[in-house]
Every structure is written in structure tokens, then in C-alpha cells.
Design a protein around this motif. Structure first.
Motif, short mmCIF file in Angstrom:
data_model
loop_
_atom_site.label_atom_id
_atom_site.label_comp_id
_atom_site.label_asym_id
_atom_site.label_seq_id
_atom_site.Cartn_x
_atom_site.Cartn_y
_atom_site.Cartn_z
N MET A 1 0.78 -1.27 0.15
CA MET A 1 -0.10 0.23 0.07
C MET A 1 0.98 1.29 -0.07
O MET A 1 0.65 2.17 0.72
N LEU A 2 1.85 1.23 -0.90
CA LEU A 2 2.87 2.39 -0.88
C LEU A 2 3.27 2.94 -2.55
O LEU A 2 3.38 1.76 -3.11
N ALA A 3 3.61 3.96 -2.76
CA ALA A 3 4.49 4.25 -3.67
C ALA A 3 5.68 4.96 -3.52
O ALA A 3 5.55 5.76 -2.43
N VAL A 4 6.55 4.61 -4.18
CA VAL A 4 7.87 5.68 -4.12
C VAL A 4 7.99 6.37 -5.24
O VAL A 4 8.09 6.04 -6.42
N VAL A 5 7.97 7.76 -4.95
CA VAL A 5 8.38 8.70 -6.43
C VAL A 5 9.30 9.88 -6.16
O VAL A 5 9.77 9.95 -4.97
N GLN A 6 9.55 10.41 -7.28
CA GLN A 6 10.50 11.33 -7.37
C GLN A 6 9.46 12.77 -7.27
O GLN A 6 8.45 12.73 -7.64
N ALA B 1 -2.66 8.29 -10.68
CA ALA B 1 -3.11 7.38 -11.94
C ALA B 1 -2.17 6.12 -11.82
O ALA B 1 -2.80 5.07 -11.81
N ALA B 2 -1.08 6.17 -11.22
CA ALA B 2 -0.03 4.95 -10.70
C ALA B 2 -0.86 4.19 -9.88
O ALA B 2 -0.72 2.83 -9.76
N ALA B 3 -1.41 4.98 -8.69
CA ALA B 3 -2.04 4.15 -7.65
C ALA B 3 -3.35 3.48 -8.31
O ALA B 3 -3.62 2.26 -8.07
N GLY C 1 -5.63 -0.24 -8.51
CA GLY C 1 -6.75 -0.43 -7.81
C GLY C 1 -6.78 0.29 -6.28
O GLY C 1 -7.67 0.11 -5.50
N LEU C 2 -5.75 1.14 -6.28
CA LEU C 2 -5.57 2.16 -5.12
C LEU C 2 -5.64 3.47 -5.28
O LEU C 2 -6.02 4.00 -6.36
N TRP C 3 -5.52 4.26 -4.13
CA TRP C 3 -5.73 5.58 -4.23
C TRP C 3 -4.74 6.55 -3.26
O TRP C 3 -4.35 6.02 -2.30
N TYR C 4 -4.32 7.60 -3.92
CA TYR C 4 -3.45 8.42 -3.35
C TYR C 4 -4.37 9.70 -3.25
O TYR C 4 -4.82 10.41 -4.07
N PRO D 1 -7.15 2.20 -0.01
CA PRO D 1 -8.17 1.55 -0.84
C PRO D 1 -9.16 2.62 -1.69
O PRO D 1 -9.22 3.84 -0.94
N LYS D 2 -9.55 2.32 -2.89
CA LYS D 2 -10.41 3.31 -3.36
C LYS D 2 -11.56 3.68 -2.75
O LYS D 2 -12.18 2.57 -2.09
N PRO D 3 -12.25 4.65 -2.31
CA PRO D 3 -13.42 4.94 -1.19
C PRO D 3 -14.63 4.45 -2.28
O PRO D 3 -14.53 4.61 -3.71
#
Lengths: 460, 460
Positions: free
Chosen positions: A109-114, A124-126, A130-133, A219-221
Motif C-alpha cells: 500500500m505504498l508508492a515511491v516517487v521522485q 494514476a499510478a495508484a 486499484g488503489l488511491w493516493y 483503497p479506493k473509497p
């Protein structure tokens, strides 16, 4: 291309950076002098560096430290407080070429970004997993994550899901001397050492340059249910806000005053009641029947506090349509003239007093002020509108802008809820923090940036 | 009562503090030497000061600064990392007499409290206004808010509602030199200056002494629906956790391993499956039919990942009964011998690997380890159980405890998720933060406490 004075700096930078990373073209420099805070001061940089990796950032800061040259970090330039505005002779350090989503760990449940990635790209990446930032500043389609982090940007859904800082698990930061630290990590909870992640978030590039962020995904609400209501009095609208917050968990809770509604109607007729004192917009994403039950509870709050019109819908398209008025608030006010967009916060219970103070200030200063914003967080954007060609009007507008900051402080509030202090509000910070508070800020700044090269004149 | 060496200190303190605030009785001092981290080192204080107001705290810190005497702030003493353990010759500064809820602003959704108030008292004060203070460390009935703040305490419901720091709007803090700063304020959003609130929260009394906190309150959530499931493999349980987190928003998501379940059954037979590899407990407080839909989605996740038994209930009494096993986890393990309670965090996706590592470590060291905790946050409490009378067993237990910290770090995790570094884990911090990270911590500590009088030897 270079003047005698900065030739040595440019030679040193050129020795360690690829040629295409260094820009001294006058037009390009001019385009990188300022952000969207039109009225904040901006100097002329001597060079723009387009970093492509952490090593580039380290090199810039090492050279800048050695030569005592100020460094102004910069993302997409969509800031609203002059936080990215240049100083004369500075290095503008653009992070926009560090624009990759390095990793989405769906199970973690995480993203690593610049830092140069856009908020929209993170979303969009999340979503691809199927996930949500969740953080959603109004600028989400064109603001960079680095800028969101630097200002601890807010948005519409933070009333339920928190601000940018609430979604950050860890950072990589280059310090003033070119050393690199990693804060936080990949865990949701972490109390090993001081919360330096939160210290860097919102520090507007004055303590270090963020070169990587590990972000928490959700998670997407469920689909949202939407409510609108109009109130004959500001006190009634304010009471509705506090009642809604005490009884439900809205995923959005926005207010617009009469001046804003009139500007919107003038810009794009939507059938808003231009005689109402306030227009309230709320959402529940509790989902299914619970979402309907929650929106009905919000409707009851509005009715009990004197709303003259209340309606809600679970239809998504209709819900989006109801949001249009709010989305047009700032563009509509901008159509009326030049604007000074403010960003104050007050305790939730004092929103009606803030509206009243703003009305008083507008009358006293003889300017138009439209107020809208994130009522559920007590974070409002009184926007002063004036004639750009009229020097006296600008003077009055600036006076009103300052008066609004004072009014927020008098109500136990803050001079900035989500846009940052930058260059625009730096002179007011002392009034909010007090002498001891400022002194502590300076001690921390001094410990972390002893030469004062990082975005000087911003915040402090 | 006083020795020659500390007579001057005591005279200075007596000159500015009421007589009843100063305690040098040996038995009382002995009772204030340590918290609940039995194995962390603890010295002998020369005096206990029971502060009753901010002015008392200021006086103590001014005198301590002038005389270079270490000050160890202390709440209820329920800490689990030795963060409140005394140093020889120190002043123990108890905040337990600053125990008032100063204000509940129901419309503003906030409470202002002193540090000596118990977490349970804050919850009660909020509930009296129909509101909720969400942070719920297991110690909530007997731990002080000051201690909760100092460690950034977690708990069962933070998987949905966040940790202590997420509920703090502002602080009053006395610095090492006796000056007072106020951080944050009464607004939900605030980016005026650095986030010093978060810097003090979790700093374990090493940067300042918190004398007042403004806390965010929430509406009471709907009644919870509760699920339990058992798994034949740890991998299956881990997969259930990541699936549940990706698809739903549990208000609680806990795991217990076989060793813990067996300890619970031995302590109080509840009919747990002692042959299952893991026992999972989850809640939804989405409310009404949405709560049922959410718990059913969680049940599907469990079934899809191989659960051998799944049941859920919306009956509150039954739900509480299902929680019993989890509530008894630590008391049950304590019944089996002396314990070393660990508190590690790993990225959500790596929980099964943590369990496997702990099993391996238990086998290698020849000790019993029961693991339970907040799976939804990746924050687990592997608890080493050993024979108190057996010196060799203690040695092996300590080895296992240390190995578990190493395993968490190897999995990209943290040595402490919610208990703090204190004295217990201070030697391990460098391994997590790295040399540059430690150096930055020391710079900040040095800037804020240049004489090093605030809780020395803790954290750093």
C-alpha cells in the motif's frame, strides 16, 4: 552567456553536471523566477539547474555551500505564496526532470516517487493497482509532488483523509551541505527517532531538498453521495458545518459566500441562489445505504440550522454537476479582476466570525472579497478582487489581504492553512508564532542550514 | 534528607517551588526510578519534583540548566522502553499533578488538556460532549496523555484513525532553558512555520517538556461489526491482511500467532484453535448495512486466502467476547514467565516474513516467542518468554529480542512502531537511521537542548 561575477560558479557546476542540466538563457531564467503568487517579490537567478538525479542535487548543494550561493528549489511553479520565487543571483534548482514513479507496492500500500512527478501521475499510478493516493490540492493536475510536500498541500478531501503530510511514510532529503538522509521508511507506524519526515514536509525547501518520497496509498473509497444547501445567514451555514462535523464524517465539506456565488453565476449561470448568504457543498463516501444515511444526516443538520434549500443525490454525474459551482469559484472571481487569493484557517467553531470579519474588511477597504473554501477544516480562501490598472485599488486590496490575516489570528487561527508562508506571508509569521516560537524556528533552521543557503527569505 | 552534593540544588528548587512539590524520600524516589521496561537500565534520582503548573516546569528547567543537572520527565510510568527511567543524580519531573482537562470545545471539535491527565479521562471528557478521542494504546486506562505524546503512542484503532500525533493540533512546551513555546494551534490545518508539534510528539522528553496539548476530537463512530478467522499458514494470514487493507477500511485488524493462542488457551480456555498458525481479528465501524457489507468483504478475503474458520457478528456483546482473546494476549504470555515485549514494524506486505523470522529466531535461541499485534499497520509485538530465575535463559531471551530488531530492519522495517526508543533500543537506533540520520538528529537535539539536560541517554 555568463557574466564575470558568476563565471566561476557556472564552471564549477558545469564540471559536475551534464551540459543540458545548466541553463543561463535569459528567457528561460525569466520563466523560472516566480510561482503563481503574482504579488510576491522575485529576483533574477544566475542559473537554472535541471537535476535528473539525487547526485545532481548533492553536487549543486555542495557547490552552493562552498560558494555561499542561495538555492531555490522548484517544482511545477504552481505555488501560491512565492515559495519558489528566485533571489537575485541564486541557483534555481528544478526537480521537474526527476519525474518518475519509482515503485508501486500494491500489497505494501505504498508508492515511491521522485519530486517532479505530478500529483495526478501519482493518483494514476495508484489507480492502476486499484488503489488511491488521497491528497487532492486544487492544482492536482499540474502541481508536482515535491511542491505538495514542500507546502504540505491540502485539498478538498483532506477533511476526511488528511493533508499531504498524512500520506507520507518516508523521504530522501539532500541537506544544505550535500549530505543525504532518509527519514521514516516503508512502515505506517514508526517512532524510531524524531519525526523528521514531518519536519521536512511543509518546510518549503528551507531545511533540505526532497529527492524521493514514499507515499501511503489507500483503497479506493466507495462512490460519493453529494449534498448542496443554501443558507440565508452565515451564522446558519457555520452552525451546519459544526453540526455536520460533530455527527458525520464528510469526505468533502465546502462553503462559498454570496460574493463568490454571484461571481460564479456571472461567469457561468448555474441557477445558484445569488441572494443566499452561503452555499454549502458536502459529500459522504461512506458507501451504499450508509452513504445515503450519512448524507441524510447532513441534510438534517442543514435543515435544523435554517437552510432554505437542501438537495442531495447519489447519482455520480449529477454529483459532479453540483460540484461545478465550487470548482468555478476561483476562476469566476479571477474573471472579475486581478485577485489576491488568501488562505487562512480558523477553529471550526469560528467560521461565521471569519466570514463576518471578511465582510467588514471588504467594506472598510472598499474592495470586493469572495470567500470560499474547506469549511470542514476551517480553512478558507477569502479572495480580494480589484482592478489591475488602478494603483490605489491594489493598495486597498493589499490592505484587505493583510487585514484578513490579522482577523484570522484574532480568531485563534492561522495565516496559512495549506498554501505555505513563502515570501508572501513571511512578514506575518512572527505575529502568529511569537518571539519564542520564531527563535526556536531560527535555531532549527540554523542547525540544519548553518550557511543559510536554502531558500533564504522564505518562511523565516 | 539531602546529601552534601545535592544540597544546593534542593535549596534552589525549594526557593521557587512549594514544599510539597519536592520529594527526596528514598522509597518514593525508588518508586519513580523506572517505567514498565523491566530490563532497561535505571539510575537513582536525587529529587522528584511534582509540578503543578507550567511555571513549576519552567523553574525546574531554568535551575537544571544553570546547574547542568539532567531532567527526566515522567507521566504515569507505564512506558515500555525505559524512556522515563532515571539517571543517577537526575531530577525526575513528574507531570502527574498537571492532570486537568482544561477545555472541551465541542463545536470546535477539540480538547485542551494537561499532560498528567489519563487517556481514559480525555476519552470520558470527549464522550460527555458526544465526541470521541480516538487514540487507544492498550494502556489507555492508566497511561497519561503526556506519555502518549512523548512516545507517539499507537493502539488498536490507529489502523483507521491514526496514532496519537494524528490527533494533536497544538502543544505548549517548555524548552531546556525554561522558555515556553506554543506550537500549532486550534486549527485542523496549519502550515505557518515548521511542524514543531510533530517534532515534539514522539521525542520522548529529549527536546522539551510538554505542558499542554490541544487535541482533535471526532464524532463517535457507528457500532462495530467484528470478525474472527483462523489460518493454517502464516502466509495465508498475511495475504488476508494485505487483501483486507487494499479493499476495505478496517477499524481494527489484529493477528495472533499459534504460541500466543496457546498461551491464551492455557490462561483462559476460550475454545481457540491451538493448531491454527494464526488467529485474525478484524472490525468494521462503517456502520449499518455498509458495516456488514465491509465485514463480509473481509470474510471473503479470509476465505480466499485459505482461512479454515471465519465468523462475524454485529452483536456488540458477542463482538467484545471475540476481542477477549486479543486482550488477553499479553497477560497470558506474562503468565508463562518473564517477558521481553518487543515492538517492531514491517511494511504491510512482509508480515508473514516477520512471523517466519521470529519463529526461526525462537528456535535458534531456544526461547518461546509469542507474536501478536496490529497487523493492519504492520506493527507487531513479538514477546520473548523466559524463566526469570535462569540467568542463561535471560541471556538467550535478550539475544532473541535483539535478533528480532535486526529481522525487522532486514525486512525494511522499524525497531519501534509505537513504544518508543527510550533507553532499551537506543543502541539500535543508528542501525536504522544510518550515520547521516543520526548526525542530523544530534544537530537538532544540540540546537534545542545545547546543554544536553533533557532526558539524556534516551533515543540518542
Amino acid at each position: 552567456m555568463t557574466t564575470d561575477g558568476n563565471g566561476a560558479l557556472l564552471r564549477e557546476l558545469a564540471a559536475v553536471l551534464p551540459a543540458e542540466a545548466l541553463v543561463t538563457d535569459a528567457d528561460v531564467l525569466d520563466a523560472h523566477r516566480r510561482d503563481q503568487a503574482e504579488w510576491a517579490p522575485a529576483g533574477l537567478p544566475q542559473v537554472l539547474v535541471r537535476a535528473t538525479c539525487t547526485e545532481d542535487v548533492r553536487a549543486v548543494l555542495r557547490i552552493a555551500s562552498a560558494r555561499r550561493v542561495p538555492v531555490v528549489p522548484r517544482g511545477a511553479g504552481s505555488g501560491l505564496s512565492g515559495g519558489a520565487n528566485a533571489l537575485d543571483g541564486c541557483i534555481v534548482l528544478s526537480l521537474m526532470r526527476m519525474n518518475r514513479v519509482l515503485e508501486v507496492d500494491a500489497k505494501g500500500m505504498l508508492a515511491v516517487v521522485q519530486p517532479g512527478v505530478l500529483n495526478a501521475e501519482v493518483k494514476a499510478a495508484a489507480a492502476a493497482h486499484g488503489l488511491w493516493y488521497s491528497p487532492d490540492p486544487a492544482s492536482w493536475e499540474f502541481s508536482s509532488l515535491g511542491g505538495n510536500l514542500a507546502t504540505n498541500a491540502g485539498g478538498l478531501c483532506c477533511v476526511k483523509y488528511g493533508v499531504t503530510g498524512d500520506a507520507v511514510l518516508g523521504l530522501e532529503v539532500v541537506l544544505a551541505d550535500g549530505s543525504v538522509v532518509r527519514t521514516g521508511g516503508r512502515t505506517v507506524k514508526n517512532v524510531a527517532g524524531y519525526d523528521l519526515t514531518r519536519l521536512f514536509v511543509g518546510s518549503e525547501g528551507t531545511l533540505g531538498v526532497i529527492t524521493e518520497a514514499t507515499l501511503k496509498l489507500r483503497p479506493k473509497p466507495p462512490k460519493a453521495t453529494t449534498l448542496v444547501a443554501t443558507f440565508p445567514t452565515l451564522a446558519g451555514a457555520g452552525a451546519a458545518v459544526t453540526d455536520i462535523m460533530a455527527r458525520t464524517r464528510p469526505s468533502m465539506l465546502e462553503l462559498m459566500d454570496q460574493a463568490t456565488c454571484r461571481a460564479v453565476e456571472a461567469y457561468k449561470p448555474l441557477g445558484l441562489d445569488v441572494d443566499a448568504a452561503a452555499f454549502l457543498l458536502a459529500r459522504s463516501d461512506a458507501g451504499g445505504e450508509q452513504g445515503v444515511a450519512e448524507i441524510e444526516a447532513m441534510a438534517s443538520c442543514c435543515e435544523a440550522t435554517g437552510a432554505t434549500f437542501v438537495m442531495h443525490t447519489s447519482d455520480e454525474a449529477e454529483g459532479e454537476l453540483l460540484l461545478t459551482a465550487r470548482r468555478l469559484a476561483y476562476p469566476a472571481l479571477e474573471r472579475q479582476g486581478a485577485t489576491l487569493l488568501d488562505d487562512v484557517g480558523v477553529p471550526l467553531s469560528r467560521i461565521p466570525e471569519l466570514f463576518a470579519a471578511v465582510e467588514r474588511i471588504a467594506a472598510d477597504r472598499g474592495v470586493l472579497v469572495g470567500t470560499f473554501g474547506h469549511a470542514g477544516d476551517g480553512n478558507m480562501h477569502p479572495t480580494v478582487v480589484f482592478d489591475r490598472q488602478d494603483a490605489a485599488a491594489l493598495e486597498r486590496a493589499r490592505g484587505a489581504f493583510d487585514d484578513i490575516l490579522g482577523a484570522a489570528l484574532d480568531l485563534g487561527g492561522t495565516i496559512t492553512g495549506e498554501h505555505g508562508v513563502g515570501a508572501l506571508k513571511q512578514p506575518f509569521l512572527g505575529r502568529q508564532l511569537g518571539e519564542e516560537g520564531l527563535r526556536l524556528h531560527r535555531r532549527i533552521k540554523g542547525a540544519m542550514d548553518p550557511l543559510g543557503i536554502l531558500n533564504p527569505g522564505k518562511v523565516l
